[in-house]
Motif scaffolding. Structure first.
Motif, PDB file in Angstrom:
ATOM      1  N   GLU A 136       0.820  -1.214   0.000  1.00 42.47           N
ATOM      2  CA  GLU A 136       0.000   0.000   0.000  1.00 42.47           C
ATOM      3  C   GLU A 136       0.858   1.269   0.000  1.00 42.47           C
ATOM      4  N   GLU A 361      -3.800   9.510  18.378  1.00 41.85           N
ATOM      5  CA  GLU A 361      -5.164   9.804  17.944  1.00 41.85           C
ATOM      6  C   GLU A 361      -6.127   9.639  19.107  1.00 41.85           C
ATOM      7  N   ARG A 363     -10.301   9.553  19.387  1.00 45.44           N
ATOM      8  CA  ARG A 363     -11.476   9.559  18.528  1.00 45.44           C
ATOM      9  C   ARG A 363     -12.735   9.353  19.361  1.00 45.44           C
ATOM     10  N   GLU A 365     -16.955   8.921  19.211  1.00 50.31           N
ATOM     11  CA  GLU A 365     -18.132   8.662  18.384  1.00 50.31           C
ATOM     12  C   GLU A 365     -19.330   8.526  19.312  1.00 50.31           C
ATOM     13  N   SER A 371     -22.140   6.848  14.966  1.00 47.97           N
ATOM     14  CA  SER A 371     -20.871   6.108  14.984  1.00 47.97           C
ATOM     15  C   SER A 371     -20.651   5.300  13.703  1.00 47.97           C
ATOM     16  N   CYS A 372     -21.704   4.966  12.988  1.00 42.82           N
ATOM     17  CA  CYS A 372     -21.535   4.182  11.756  1.00 42.82           C
ATOM     18  C   CYS A 372     -21.393   5.076  10.523  1.00 42.82           C
ATOM     19  N   HIS A 373     -22.294   6.063  10.393  1.00 42.56           N
ATOM     20  CA  HIS A 373     -22.335   6.842   9.156  1.00 42.56           C
ATOM     21  C   HIS A 373     -21.807   8.259   9.295  1.00 42.56           C
ATOM     22  N   PRO A 375     -20.793  11.898   9.295  1.00 41.56           N
ATOM     23  CA  PRO A 375     -21.507  13.092   8.819  1.00 41.56           C
ATOM     24  C   PRO A 375     -22.739  12.782   7.967  1.00 41.56           C
ATOM     25  N   LEU A 376     -22.872  11.522   7.512  1.00 42.69           N
ATOM     26  CA  LEU A 376     -24.039  11.171   6.699  1.00 42.69           C
ATOM     27  C   LEU A 376     -25.275  10.882   7.558  1.00 42.69           C
ATOM     28  N   ARG A 391     -18.456   6.973  22.990  1.00 43.81           N
ATOM     29  CA  ARG A 391     -17.387   5.983  22.860  1.00 43.81           C
ATOM     30  C   ARG A 391     -16.106   6.730  22.515  1.00 43.81           C
TER      31      ARG A 391
ATOM     32  N   ASP B  18      -6.549   0.103   4.724  1.00 48.54           N
ATOM     33  CA  ASP B  18      -7.175   1.358   5.124  1.00 48.54           C
ATOM     34  C   ASP B  18      -8.249   1.794   4.120  1.00 48.54           C
ATOM     35  N   HIS B  47     -20.084  12.324  -1.662  1.00 48.57           N
ATOM     36  CA  HIS B  47     -21.040  11.755  -0.709  1.00 48.57           C
ATOM     37  C   HIS B  47     -20.349  11.404   0.608  1.00 48.57           C
ATOM     38  N   GLU B  49     -17.757  12.769   1.997  1.00 54.47           N
ATOM     39  CA  GLU B  49     -16.943  13.858   2.549  1.00 54.47           C
ATOM     40  C   GLU B  49     -16.907  13.738   4.075  1.00 54.47           C
ATOM     41  N   GLY B  50     -15.715  13.815   4.638  1.00 54.47           N
ATOM     42  CA  GLY B  50     -15.589  13.671   6.084  1.00 54.47           C
ATOM     43  C   GLY B  50     -15.413  12.215   6.520  1.00 54.47           C
ATOM     44  N   ILE B  51     -15.530  11.286   5.577  1.00 51.91           N
ATOM     45  CA  ILE B  51     -15.318   9.861   5.880  1.00 51.91           C
ATOM     46  C   ILE B  51     -14.178   9.312   5.010  1.00 51.91           C
ATOM     47  N   GLY B  76      -9.552   4.946   9.008  1.00 51.59           N
ATOM     48  CA  GLY B  76      -8.790   5.363  10.188  1.00 51.59           C
ATOM     49  C   GLY B  76      -7.551   4.513  10.425  1.00 51.59           C
ATOM     50  N   LYS B  84     -12.064   3.393  14.914  1.00 48.95           N
ATOM     51  CA  LYS B  84     -13.474   3.580  14.571  1.00 48.95           C
ATOM     52  C   LYS B  84     -14.334   2.430  15.098  1.00 48.95           C
ATOM     53  N   HIS B  85     -15.551   2.763  15.475  1.00 42.52           N
ATOM     54  CA  HIS B  85     -16.511   1.734  15.891  1.00 42.52           C
ATOM     55  C   HIS B  85     -16.724   0.765  14.724  1.00 42.52           C
ATOM     56  N   ASP B  86     -16.844   1.303  13.515  1.00 43.89           N
ATOM     57  CA  ASP B  86     -16.977   0.467  12.320  1.00 43.89           C
ATOM     58  C   ASP B  86     -15.626   0.422  11.610  1.00 43.89           C
ATOM     59  N   THR B  91     -20.629  -1.053   7.575  1.00 43.34           N
ATOM     60  CA  THR B  91     -21.910  -0.353   7.400  1.00 43.34           C
ATOM     61  C   THR B  91     -21.866   0.674   6.270  1.00 43.34           C
ATOM     62  N   LEU B  92     -20.743   0.732   5.543  1.00 42.19           N
ATOM     63  CA  LEU B  92     -20.612   1.789   4.532  1.00 42.19           C
ATOM     64  C   LEU B  92     -21.447   1.540   3.279  1.00 42.19           C
ATOM     65  N   ALA B  95     -24.426   3.228   4.041  1.00 38.76           N
ATOM     66  CA  ALA B  95     -24.189   4.677   4.015  1.00 38.76           C
ATOM     67  C   ALA B  95     -24.269   5.215   2.590  1.00 38.76           C
TER      68      ALA B  95
END
Lengths: 454, 103
Positions: A136, A361, A363, A365, A371-373, A375-376, A391, B18, B47, B49-51, B76, B84-86, B91-92, B95
């Motif tokens: 990567e 870091e 973080r 949530e 916590s999943c989506h 800003p969406l 969390r 990642d 869509h 943005e921020g993720i 992350g 991240k929790h996910d 779950t994306l 999303a």
């Protein structure tokens, strides 16, 4: 040559439904049970266990499972293939043989695939000009060499085929591709050749369909999940394979779940990159040629698959130690659940700052909100939120900072916003972060070895 | 007319280091036409943005009426490092299916 074989998926990962392989062997006719136990970081966990006790380092669920399925498998002549040997397939084979003796199951032959573990040979590999650059980032492995926990080559189907050819009832491997576990019995039974690229590719894609167990037979289904019958008794997928490469994906009729165009299509797109180039040690499969047709309920045909020659490289999966992390949480109830959770987070961060702790870091949530989506997530009227879980997770190289973070969560209960609960289980403890380092190695630098135990 | 992507497609998502992979599968030919036209790399990037903080790659799979997206720099730091929790992006897919499309 057999007219067809039935290959049953028994585990999608270590920690999957323990009963699944048992029901696969007792609920109808199958010829092979294949079980995937190894996620990317599992090898490093197993390596640590082996460092403490040289008899460990394999998926420890296996001997207990064998107690239940060995007699049935022997009686019905079902062969078992698994990569649950981890970093110690020999001890795994010995443990299974102990179980067999205690059950008076005689004449059991177990083939063990070795040679995937290159951790102790890293210096030689580097000296030969292969710097195991991160796929990567392009970075050389020298930057993390001193922190390496494990390094394993992904073998394909061929060493398993070799084990089956030696007459094995069970094949135990270390790091092997999930797809190789399913492809191997097809090569062995049908005599597919190394240049039968389309056949190898159809077997590989079948392996991809089976490798996550119930996720191809109704589990985690986004398309109308409520239509899936009897998930409590879900039957894992079974591939019916024919010598000409025809494949039917199905399941035992008496078990729950379902096999449909949608369940297979969702698994086909799962964790793939460029679908035209799905690279394995056995071939490069083209997922854009994989056609599906629902023949009848719970029977889906896979056809049209094309593929090309494998590359000259194996993938190597390395794991290295990369600091520590900890996660803490508290739950805030109505009224103003979200506002209070956000306020608590602010207070916590102010206290962490004042303590001069070092984190890479931090973080936060809000579980139940975003916590999943992120800003969406839709904005919600706070009056209507019943509760929110704050969390907070931290990561860094300074153990003491991570440990101290764990001591700053509970105090928020008596020194922060009201209507807070959910602090069971004590202070969050630091856990070691194991990072993943994918690389490539020329095939000529590695030699799989197959040993028969009986 | 505005439609919700979730009414014409389903899918599944997961992790590749990642990067997150999101496979979106249309329920019929018409749906596949719509997702091919509207789910451009740019639109998916906006869509998320921020993720998603990296490139978005799109691959077509007409054989199963699907598009596969790779969202780089999204989880992350990847499955094991991520806070991240996910952490695995499970779950994306949902999303992305939240998206509304003007047809």
């Amino acid at each position: 040559m057999k007219e067809k074989i039935r290959i049953a998926s028994g585990q999608g990962f270590w920690g999957d439904l323990i009963e699944a392989p048992y029901y696969q062997v007792i609920s109808g006719q199958i010829d092979y049970l294949v079980m995937d136990y190894l996620a990317e970081v599992t090898m490093s966990i197993l390596q640590k266990q082996k460092n403490k006790n040289p008899k460990l380092g394999y998926a420890s669920d296996i001997p207990e499972l064998m107690k239940r399925i060995l007699p049935v498998c022997k009686e019905k002549n079902i062969k078992i293939i698994t990569n649950g040997g981890g970093v110690n397939p020999e001890s795994c084979a010995e443990a299974i043989l102990d179980v067999a003796r205690s059950l008076s199951v005689n004449d059991l032959k177990i083939a063990v695939v070795l040679g995937d573990n290159i951790k102790d040979r890293i210096d030689d590999v580097i000296a030969s000009g292969c710097e195991l650059n991160n796929m990567e980032t392009g970075e050389s492995i020298l930057s993390v060499k001193d922190k390496l926990l494990s390094a394993n080559v992904y073998f394909g189907a061929l060493p398993i085929v070799e084990g089956l050819s030696q007459g094995a009832d069970i094949v135990i491997t270390g790091r092997t591709t999930d797809t190789g576990l399913t492809l191997a019995p097809m090569i062995y039974e049908f005599g597919w050749k190394e240049n039968d690229y389309d056949l190898l590719s159809v077997g590989t894609i079948t392996g991809h369909i089976l490798e996550c167990g119930g996720q191809a037979s109704g589990g985690n289904l986004l398309a109308d999940w409520e239509s899936v019958p009897d998930l409590a008794n879900i039957g894992f997928p079974i591939a019916e394979a024919y010598p000409n490469g025809e494949i039917i994906i199905t399941k035992h009729e008496s078990l729950g779940g379902k096999v449909s165009f949608e369940t297979i299509a969702e698994q086909l797109v799962y964790e793939i990159g460029d679908p035209k180039n799905y690279i394995t040690p056995d071939c490069v499969a083209d997922f854009t040629t994989a056609h599906l047709e629902q023949l009848s309920p719970n029977r889906v045909k896979l056809f049209g698959v094309k593929g090309t020659k494998a590359t000259d490289f194996y993938k190597v999966s390395c794991a290295y130690s990369s600091g520590y992390s900890a996660v803490g949480s508290l739950t805030y109830s109505w009224p103003q659940a979200l506002t209070k959770a956000k306020a608590a987070d602010k207070i916590l961060r102010e206290r962490l700052d004042k303590l001069n702790l070092k984190f890479d870091e931090v973080r936060t949530e809000f579980v139940g909100y975003n916590s999943c989506h992120g800003p969406l997530a839709d904005n919600i009227d706070e009056e209507k939120i019943n509760e929110v879980m704050m969390r907070v997770a931290v990561r860094g190289n300074d153990y003491n900072s991570i440990e101290r973070f764990g001591k700053e969560i509970a105090p928020l209960i008596l020194t922060g916003p009201p209507c807070v609960t959910g602090f069971a289980g004590g202070r969050p403890k630091p856990s070691e972060v194991v990072a993943y380092w994918p690389a490539l190695i020329p095939k000529k630098l590695v030699e799989p070895k197959v040993i028969l135990f009986s | 007319m505005k439609i919700k992507l979730i009414d014409i497609a389903h899918g599944r998502s997961g992790d590749k280091g990642d990067a997150a992979n999101i496979g979106i599968i249309a329920y019929d030919d018409k749906g596949y036409e719509i997702i091919c036209k509207h789910l451009t790399e740019e639109k998916v990037k906006n869509h998320f943005e921020g993720i998603c903080f990296g490139e978005v790659e799109r691959y077509e799979m007409p054989n199963i009426k699907a598009l596969n997206f790779i969202l780089h720099n999204t989880l992350g730091g990847g499955g094991t490092v991520s806070l991240k929790h996910d952490a695995q992006g499970k779950t994306l897919a949902a999303a992305l299916l939240r998206m509304e499309i003007e047809v």
